[in-house]
Design an enzyme around this catalytic site. Sequence first.
Site, PDB file in Angstrom:
ATOM      1  N   ASP A  28      45.976  16.052  90.723  1.00 21.46           N
ATOM      2  CA  ASP A  28      44.815  15.522  90.898  1.00 21.46           C
ATOM      3  C   ASP A  28      44.176  15.345  92.483  1.00 21.46           C
ATOM      4  O   ASP A  28      43.562  14.499  92.982  1.00 21.46           O
ATOM      5  CB  ASP A  28      44.970  13.990  90.403  1.00 21.46           C
ATOM      6  N   GLU A  54      37.837  14.884  81.392  1.00 23.14           N
ATOM      7  CA  GLU A  54      38.127  13.921  82.537  1.00 23.14           C
ATOM      8  C   GLU A  54      37.936  14.471  83.894  1.00 23.14           C
ATOM      9  O   GLU A  54      37.500  15.961  83.867  1.00 23.14           O
ATOM     10  CB  GLU A  54      39.470  13.275  82.248  1.00 23.14           C
TER      11      GLU A  54
END
Length: 481
Positions: A46, A222
């Site tokens: 991420d 997402e």
Amino acid sequence: MRLIPGVLTAGAALWAGLVLPAPAQAAVPASRAVSYTNPLVNQRADAQIYKHTDGYYYFTATAPEYDRIILRRATTIQGLSTAPETVIWTKHATGAMANHIWAPEIHFIDGKWYVYFAAGSSDDIWKIRMYVLESSGANPLTGGWTEKGQISTPMDSFALDATTFVVGGTRYLSWAQKDPAIATNSNVYIAKMSNPWTISGTPTRLTVPTYSWETAGYKVNEGPALIQRGGKVFLSYSASATDSNYCLGLLSASASGNLLDAASWTKSATPVFTSNTATGQFGPGHNQFTTSEDGKSDILVYHDRNYKDITGDPLDDPNRRTRVQKLYWNADGTPNFGIPVADGATPKRLSSYNYPDHFIRHSGFRAKLEPNVTNLADSQFRTVTGLSGSGSGTVSLESANFPGYYLHSKNGEVWVEKSDGTTAFKDSASFYQRPGLADSAGVSYESYSTAGQYLRHFDFLLQVQPATTTLSKGDATFCQQ
């Protein structure tokens, strides 16, 4: 007679009484090649890289222990690989912000630093909500941080992956959240912000996972990330489970449109970035964007794994790695993500000196020169040590989407083929990299096996031939992008 597809031949032009213009010449493109080595940082998922005005790149990412927020900084993107890492915040012992510290992002807003992240509770590790930290220090690695609290949304539900951006002078927040009324794990939302830790107005749901590539394993949209170019905005997002099914989708809108109106956005029907068995990259996703050191190239930042099969829950597997590669742009103004390239040095494109919108690419493994190569990886090659041997001072050009395949001369024609290990193949796939024959800012490739002959295009097919005239020198000059 030399034929140019779509253009009158010289003879035909004379019959028509026309004068043909000389080909455009541009040895130095606006966005020159950049080179990075992947993976950039191991066991960091991420990831986000923020380029600040102080000359530093700031790096943050999810640590596999899910217990802290880390920062690095360096003056180059590659430098982040070895930059010291600082823990700026650690999870709480109990209560909120005590579990699953995920997906931090750092932003500099109105003279202060802000970190957005997601966290679960000690009572319920899946009670994931979004939170914000603030620092007024010039250097966020050494400045103190205060907790600004949770970002409140109308739904009190699973929420994560907050990112912020400004379009047309308005600051927005985009994030992923579960709607209890919809049978999905998470959807992507957008709202205006009244300050860096508060949204205003009613959020808009931009995308719900419906396609098969968005619902593999889990129904997930997402990790939104925004990039702007040419009056358009593009919002990438991640889809499906965090294993090899993980991939990127894309939303697009006009920068002057109403971004809070879901109808202003167009959703791609197919993923724009997926696992690639040939390059050994699986589950690419949760991306962000940054810019190159010279400010002229857009850089895609993302994570993936270098193996497909995972034992147990993918979230328990620590080996997602931060990777970077250049983001290219199609002629129609849309981003071209290409494929997750193989580990090692990132590949480049080679544009023609005298036809600057044409690139070397392979089609049916024949090397040629073409414009508008939307299958980007067909036009990407990695410069490696020459197959003829490290002592020869040569280089070889390895295909991005067919690792182990190289540009090589076969009876004067240039093909992309797999090395058979013979000396003849190795020599035919090796070149001396020279300053451009038509412009030293470009590059030319002299054949190792046939001295004095160069990689050049003729009728838009790649050949290895002498380059002694002005035209042939232009044909044998390329620009790395």
